[in-house]
Enzyme design. Structure first.
Site, PDB file in Angstrom:
ATOM      1  N   HIS A 355       9.023 -22.243 -77.916  1.00 33.57           N
ATOM      2  CA  HIS A 355       8.984 -20.828 -77.530  1.00 33.57           C
ATOM      3  C   HIS A 355       8.553 -19.893 -78.637  1.00 33.57           C
ATOM      4  O   HIS A 355       8.585 -18.669 -78.458  1.00 33.57           O
ATOM      5  CB  HIS A 355      10.356 -20.356 -77.037  1.00 33.57           C
ATOM      6  CG  HIS A 355      10.771 -20.964 -75.744  1.00 33.57           C
ATOM      7  ND1 HIS A 355      10.506 -20.391 -74.533  1.00 33.57           N
ATOM      8  CD2 HIS A 355      11.407 -22.119 -75.479  1.00 33.57           C
ATOM      9  CE1 HIS A 355      10.980 -21.152 -73.577  1.00 33.57           C
ATOM     10  NE2 HIS A 355      11.537 -22.219 -74.121  1.00 33.57           N
ATOM     11  N   LYS A 543      13.027  -4.808 -75.481  1.00 39.38           N
ATOM     12  CA  LYS A 543      13.008  -6.226 -75.881  1.00 39.38           C
ATOM     13  C   LYS A 543      13.874  -6.357 -77.126  1.00 39.38           C
ATOM     14  O   LYS A 543      14.293  -5.345 -77.689  1.00 39.38           O
ATOM     15  CB  LYS A 543      11.581  -6.686 -76.169  1.00 39.38           C
ATOM     16  CG  LYS A 543      10.803  -5.774 -77.141  1.00 39.38           C
ATOM     17  CD  LYS A 543       9.375  -6.231 -77.349  1.00 39.38           C
ATOM     18  CE  LYS A 543       8.456  -5.830 -76.221  1.00 39.38           C
ATOM     19  NZ  LYS A 543       7.956  -6.935 -75.433  1.00 39.38           N
ATOM     20  N   ARG A 544      14.118  -7.582 -77.570  1.00 42.16           N
ATOM     21  CA  ARG A 544      14.864  -7.773 -78.819  1.00 42.16           C
ATOM     22  C   ARG A 544      14.176  -7.009 -79.936  1.00 42.16           C
ATOM     23  O   ARG A 544      12.952  -6.856 -79.921  1.00 42.16           O
ATOM     24  CB  ARG A 544      14.839  -9.245 -79.236  1.00 42.16           C
ATOM     25  CG  ARG A 544      15.683 -10.147 -78.434  1.00 42.16           C
ATOM     26  CD  ARG A 544      15.941 -11.455 -79.142  1.00 42.16           C
ATOM     27  NE  ARG A 544      14.757 -12.222 -79.423  1.00 42.16           N
ATOM     28  CZ  ARG A 544      14.352 -12.533 -80.650  1.00 42.16           C
ATOM     29  NH1 ARG A 544      15.006 -12.101 -81.724  1.00 42.16           N
ATOM     30  NH2 ARG A 544      13.281 -13.280 -80.835  1.00 42.16           N
ATOM     31  N   LYS A 549       7.579  -7.812 -83.179  1.00 44.08           N
ATOM     32  CA  LYS A 549       7.396  -7.134 -81.889  1.00 44.08           C
ATOM     33  C   LYS A 549       6.953  -5.678 -82.113  1.00 44.08           C
ATOM     34  O   LYS A 549       6.529  -4.999 -81.207  1.00 44.08           O
ATOM     35  CB  LYS A 549       8.666  -7.222 -81.042  1.00 44.08           C
ATOM     36  CG  LYS A 549       9.049  -8.687 -80.720  1.00 44.08           C
ATOM     37  CD  LYS A 549      10.236  -8.801 -79.787  1.00 44.08           C
ATOM     38  CE  LYS A 549      10.774 -10.222 -79.647  1.00 44.08           C
ATOM     39  NZ  LYS A 549      10.299 -10.957 -78.469  1.00 44.08           N
ATOM     40  N   THR A 650       7.984 -11.875 -71.362  1.00 49.74           N
ATOM     41  CA  THR A 650       8.255 -11.903 -69.924  1.00 49.74           C
ATOM     42  C   THR A 650       8.559 -10.481 -69.456  1.00 49.74           C
ATOM     43  O   THR A 650       8.367 -10.155 -68.288  1.00 49.74           O
ATOM     44  CB  THR A 650       9.452 -12.823 -69.594  1.00 49.74           C
ATOM     45  OG1 THR A 650      10.498 -12.538 -70.530  1.00 49.74           O
ATOM     46  CG2 THR A 650       9.072 -14.281 -69.681  1.00 49.74           C
ATOM     47  N   LYS A 654       7.644  -8.304 -65.985  1.00 48.27           N
ATOM     48  CA  LYS A 654       8.612  -7.527 -65.187  1.00 48.27           C
ATOM     49  C   LYS A 654       8.124  -6.091 -65.033  1.00 48.27           C
ATOM     50  O   LYS A 654       8.235  -5.480 -63.962  1.00 48.27           O
ATOM     51  CB  LYS A 654       9.992  -7.532 -65.869  1.00 48.27           C
ATOM     52  CG  LYS A 654      10.654  -8.885 -65.884  1.00 48.27           C
ATOM     53  CD  LYS A 654      11.827  -8.966 -66.861  1.00 48.27           C
ATOM     54  CE  LYS A 654      12.136 -10.425 -67.162  1.00 48.27           C
ATOM     55  NZ  LYS A 654      12.943 -10.619 -68.362  1.00 48.27           N
TER      56      LYS A 654
HETATM   57  C1  GFP Z   1      10.932 -16.104 -76.801  1.00 48.82           C
HETATM   58  C2  GFP Z   1       9.524 -15.740 -77.177  1.00 48.82           C
HETATM   59  C3  GFP Z   1       8.847 -14.952 -76.054  1.00 48.82           C
HETATM   60  C4  GFP Z   1       8.900 -15.808 -74.787  1.00 48.82           C
HETATM   61  C5  GFP Z   1      10.326 -16.248 -74.503  1.00 48.82           C
HETATM   62  C6  GFP Z   1      10.408 -17.213 -73.341  1.00 48.82           C
HETATM   63  O1  GFP Z   1      11.620 -14.948 -76.443  1.00 48.82           O
HETATM   64  O2  GFP Z   1       7.535 -14.644 -76.364  1.00 48.82           O
HETATM   65  O3  GFP Z   1       8.406 -15.075 -73.701  1.00 48.82           O
HETATM   66  O4  GFP Z   1      10.892 -16.914 -75.629  1.00 48.82           O
HETATM   67  O5  GFP Z   1       9.497 -18.246 -73.530  1.00 48.82           O
HETATM   68  F1  GFP Z   1       9.497 -15.010 -78.328  1.00 48.82           F
HETATM   69  P1  GFP Z   1      12.540 -13.940 -77.233  1.00 48.82           P
HETATM   70  O6  GFP Z   1      13.862 -14.593 -77.217  1.00 48.82           O
HETATM   71  O7  GFP Z   1      11.989 -13.711 -78.552  1.00 48.82           O
HETATM   72  O8  GFP Z   1      12.491 -12.718 -76.412  1.00 48.82           O
END
Ligand code: GFP
Length: 802
Positions: A355, A543-544, A549, A650, A654
């Site tokens: 990921h 987002k986080r 980011k 994601t 959304k």
């Molecule tokens: C991580 C990645 C994202 C990805 C998600 C799900 O998420 O780009 O969409 O995993 O695959 F960084 P975060 O926990 O960082 O949001």
């Protein structure tokens, strides 16, 4: 016409009120009725679960076991009632007695067993798999405290514990009958028996894993799946002997040590290397889950030859990577398989998803730590590594020089991603771009060795939660115009393109957006005490909080805009910037960025020259249920990570499906959104991945951009001189001027320019609504139903059980 489930639910609610509280709904208080509604819903799911799992067993269907340290479930009541198509009936039923179902929804805490996208994705996949009737079991930990509650005091993030179980524990079905022992520490002894050389793990410390099952409902399906959450407790429990001797604290020590394993979720960006408790958590849930899976398989088939045909174990990121040696251990030590046979079964049953390419997130564990905590597991990893390196030397001598990078054990560390790749039959990234980067860069050498292992599955979201439930007005409009088929099959949403020129539909879209903005504005007024203008453009970044980011880039643009309004008489379109994000407790820079956002928010709010044009709001405590309010209200979706860094995203999906237009870099799944909507319905800016890499190799110098751009100089000097409410942000000034690892300054000019393009487009109301419509209508491929179908067909090879 009321459905059969609604009738059952009502009867059951009445019964629970009587039996549990000796009361009836009419005289019951809110907490009693809340408990009755949740319990009754859970009972319906339990019955359906029983019937469905009977079918799965009868058909001897292949099953997916999804191993993940995180499942960001959010709330369940609304989702379950909606899936059971009983929401309206139960709402009306409760209203008869003066109860408002919305209040019950608010009473339910989020099950926050995750940090961000990774955990939420796991929950979306559980929903989609269930709706499509695929058998899947999720495995994780029943953290007593999920992700912390965020409280902002004077701009600074403070963390408070989130004890969610009290109010949401009704969904957790304890299964004391299926407890499993997990062993830590101790020694290993090897001796010869009639089966050859056998290894024995002795003097270990036992911890008991107690399962709790959370039922996962789906829409328009007979299937109910389970998320199994393990809770840790001591095997010896309370020590009566010590207690009798007056050693009261000591007498409970064992229990305290054991239960610490399932106490709290680790934050994503903490430096977790070397944290013994985290390693224990990982082994704890991996071992308990695999012991249970193998036990059931053996009971049924009496052999593991058939295991890869009946089970696939999915490793969600490296956190459950101990699945590789643990399955080997079970097969060899518990069931007497020899190495080669055990390896054959293991490497054909495991699949791994990566990921992130952020190097700090590719887990590594110090050898000594693994060796002392998990001696048997370490000895197996050593042997896997020995054979793997041997294989490379023999079959790929050209890679001999890279062996240090590829080895599972090297540089004093156990490298978990390497272990996953060696031990799985499939490795996938989560967007086209990310999967390409894995092959050409991050795991380049592995791709030479195993070219067939690497593949892509682009992420997806469950539109049932993120559109149908979060945005009922839009869902209703879609149902009117294209029928309700999209709820089950999101590709239908494409039909909405037909309304591109339909004035009435475009105007309805605007009304709906306005209503959603009002709902969010009320929330902001209540929580932040800021009045926002619902006619202004809502620009959202949720987002986080992480440097890559680039929430910081967003704030820099806002400061620039502020200065232009204040000092240069610029009169922009009224706009409201909305942020929500949690920073890891120990992540200083991320917390500084939150402090800057809050300070800018204050500065703007106090400034009569500016505040009619610009608002900045930081909404505290971002979580699934808050996202459900923010996302439907967004006009603009900020997806501005440095190209090559965001694996997929994601939130971008959304926001898109709720009609927000993306303002983003060519990163992660933004690239696929661009392909889906076309260049005229998205705002793209900034360096591409290739350009980022080139600049990095040439040597990135932030001062070059500072010297070349007056706005950058103005903004940075403004920050440095205390322009933001007299506050000191030297930390961020120095960060940008002398380091700027994610190249904010390099993308600044192009980002500001993109903002002006956004404004221009937004001024043309009709055109902007058409862009919004295109985003909604072309979101079909981002359904998690599509993602899990990809996994099912190409990786897991499983079939629905009807
Ligand atoms: C991580 C990645 C994202 C990805 C998600 C799900 O998420 O780009 O969409 O995993 O695959 F960084 P975060 O926990 O960082 O949001």
């Amino acid at each position: 016409m009321e459905n059969h489930v609604s009738q059952k639910l009502k009867t059951s609610i009445e019964k629970i009120m009587e039996v549990n509280f000796g009361n009836n709904i009419k005289n019951g208080n809110k907490r009693q009725v809340y408990e009755a509604v949740l319990t009754a819903t859970n009972e319906i799911l339990a019955e359906k679960r029983y019937e469905y799992s009977k079918k799965v067993k009868e058909q001897e269907a292949k099953q997916v076991y999804y191993m993940s340290m995180e499942f960001l479930v959010g709330t369940s009541l609304k989702n379950n009632l909606w899936n059971l198509e009983a929401e309206d009936d139960i709402k009306a039923f409760l209203a008869e007695y003066g109860f408002d179902i919305e209040e019950f929804y608010e009473m339910e805490p989020d099950a926050g067993l995750g940090n961000g996208g990774l955990g939420r994705l796991a929950s979306c996949y559980m929903d989609s798999m269930t709706t499509l009737s695929y058998p899947i079991t999720g495995f994780s930990i029943r953290y007593e405290f999920g992700i912390f509650k965020q409280v902002i005091i004077d701009g600074w993030q403070n963390e408070f514990p989130d004890s969610w179980i009290d109010q949401a524990g009704y969904w957790l079905n304890p299964r004391a009958d299926e407890e499993i022992e997990v062993h830590f520490f101790g020694n290993i002894k090897e001796h010869w028996t009639d089966k050859g050389l056998t290894t024995e793990h002795t003097d270990y410390v036992s911890v008991m894993a107690k399962p709790y099952d959370l039922f996962i409902s789906g829409y328009d399906t007979e299937a109910v799946n389970t998320l199994r959450l393990w809770s840790a407790k001591s095997t010896s429990g309370f020590n009566m002997d010590l207690f009798s001797k007056g050693e009261y604290v000591k007498s409970t020590e064992n229990e305290a040590i054991a239960s610490s394993i399932s106490k709290v979720l680790y934050p994503a960006d903490d430096k977790i290397e070397g944290k013994s408790l985290r390693l224990k958590q990982q082994y704890f849930f991996v071992s308990a889950s695999l012991q249970q899976i193998t036990k059931e398989h053996y009971k049924k088939y009496g052999t593991f030859e058939s295991f890869p045909d009946k089970a696939v174990i999915h490793i969600n990121d490296t956190h459950p990577s101990l699945c590789v040696p643990e399955l080997m251990r079970i097969l060899m030590d518990d069931y007497g398989y020899v190495w080669d046979a055990a390896w054959d079964i293991t490497a054909n049953s495991l699949a791994y998803t990566n990921h992130t390419v952020m190097s700090e997130a590719l887990e590594k564990w110090p050898i000594d730590l693994v060796k002392s905590h998990l001696p048997r597991i370490y000895s197996i990893i050593e042997e896997i590594n020995r054979r793997f390196c041997q294989f490379i030397y023999t079959n790929h001598p050209e890679l001999s020089a890279s062996i240090d990078k590829m080895a599972i054990i090297s540089e004093g560390m156990v490298k978990m991603a390497n272990l996953c790749i060696a031990g799985s039959y499939s490795v996938n990234g989560v967007s086209k771009l990310h999967s390409d980067i894995l092959k050409t860069d991050t795991f380049h050498n592995f791709n030479i060795v195993y070219p067939d292992k690497f593949t892509n599955v682009t992420n997806g979201i469950t539109h049932r939660r993120w559109l149908c439930q979060a945005n009922p007005l839009l869902s209703q409009l879609l149902t009117e115009k294209i029928g309700g088929g999209f709820k089950k099959s999101l590709s239908d949403i494409e039909k909405f393109n037909e309304f591109y020129y339909d004035e009435a539909v475009l105007s309805r879209l605007r009304e709906i957006k306005k209503e959603n903005k009002k709902r969010l504005a009320d929330y902001i007024a209540q929580k932040n005490g800021i009045e926002v203008n619902c006619d202004s453009m809502f620009d959202v970044q949720v987002k986080r909080l992480h440097e890559y980011k680039r929430q910081l880039l967003n704030v820099l643009q806002i400061i620039d805009l502020y200065r232009k309004i204040k000092f240069q008489g610029f009169r922009p379109l009224p706009q409201t910037y909305i942020f929500a994000a949690k920073a890891s407790a120990g992540y200083f820079m991320a917390k500084e960025i939150i402090r800057l956002i809050c300070a800018v928010s204050d500065m703007v709010e106090r400034d009569p020259d500016v505040r009619d044009f610009l608002k900045v709001v930081f909404i505290a405590d971002y979580k699934v249920s808050l996202a459900e309010i923010i996302i439907p209200a967004a006009d603009i979706s900020e997806q501005i990570s440095q190209a090559g860094k965001e694996a997929s995203g994601t939130g971008n999906m959304k926001l898109m499906i709720n009609g927000a237009v993306t303002l983003g870099t060519m990163d992660g799944a933004n690239v696929e959104i661009y392909e889906a909507v076309g260049p005229e319905n998205i705002f793209i800016f900034g360096l591409s991945t290739q350009e980022v890499n080139d600049l990095y190799h040439r040597g990135y110098r932030p001062e070059d951009f500072y010297n070349a751009n007056q706005s950058i100089r103005d903004v940075l000097e403004f920050i440095k001189s205390g322009g933001i409410g007299g506050k000191n942000f030297d930390s961020l000034y120095h960060y940008l001027m002398y380091s700027d690892p994610y190249m904010n300054l390099a993308d600044f000019a192009s980002y500001c320019d993109a903002h002006r393009r956004v404004e221009e487009a937004y001024r043309d109301e009709a055109r902007f609504t058409q862009m919004s419509l295109k985003n909604i209508a072309n979101a079909g491929i981002f359904a998690s139903d599509r993602s899990v179908t990809d996994y099912a067909n190409h990786i897991w090879h499983v079939k629905p059980v009807q």
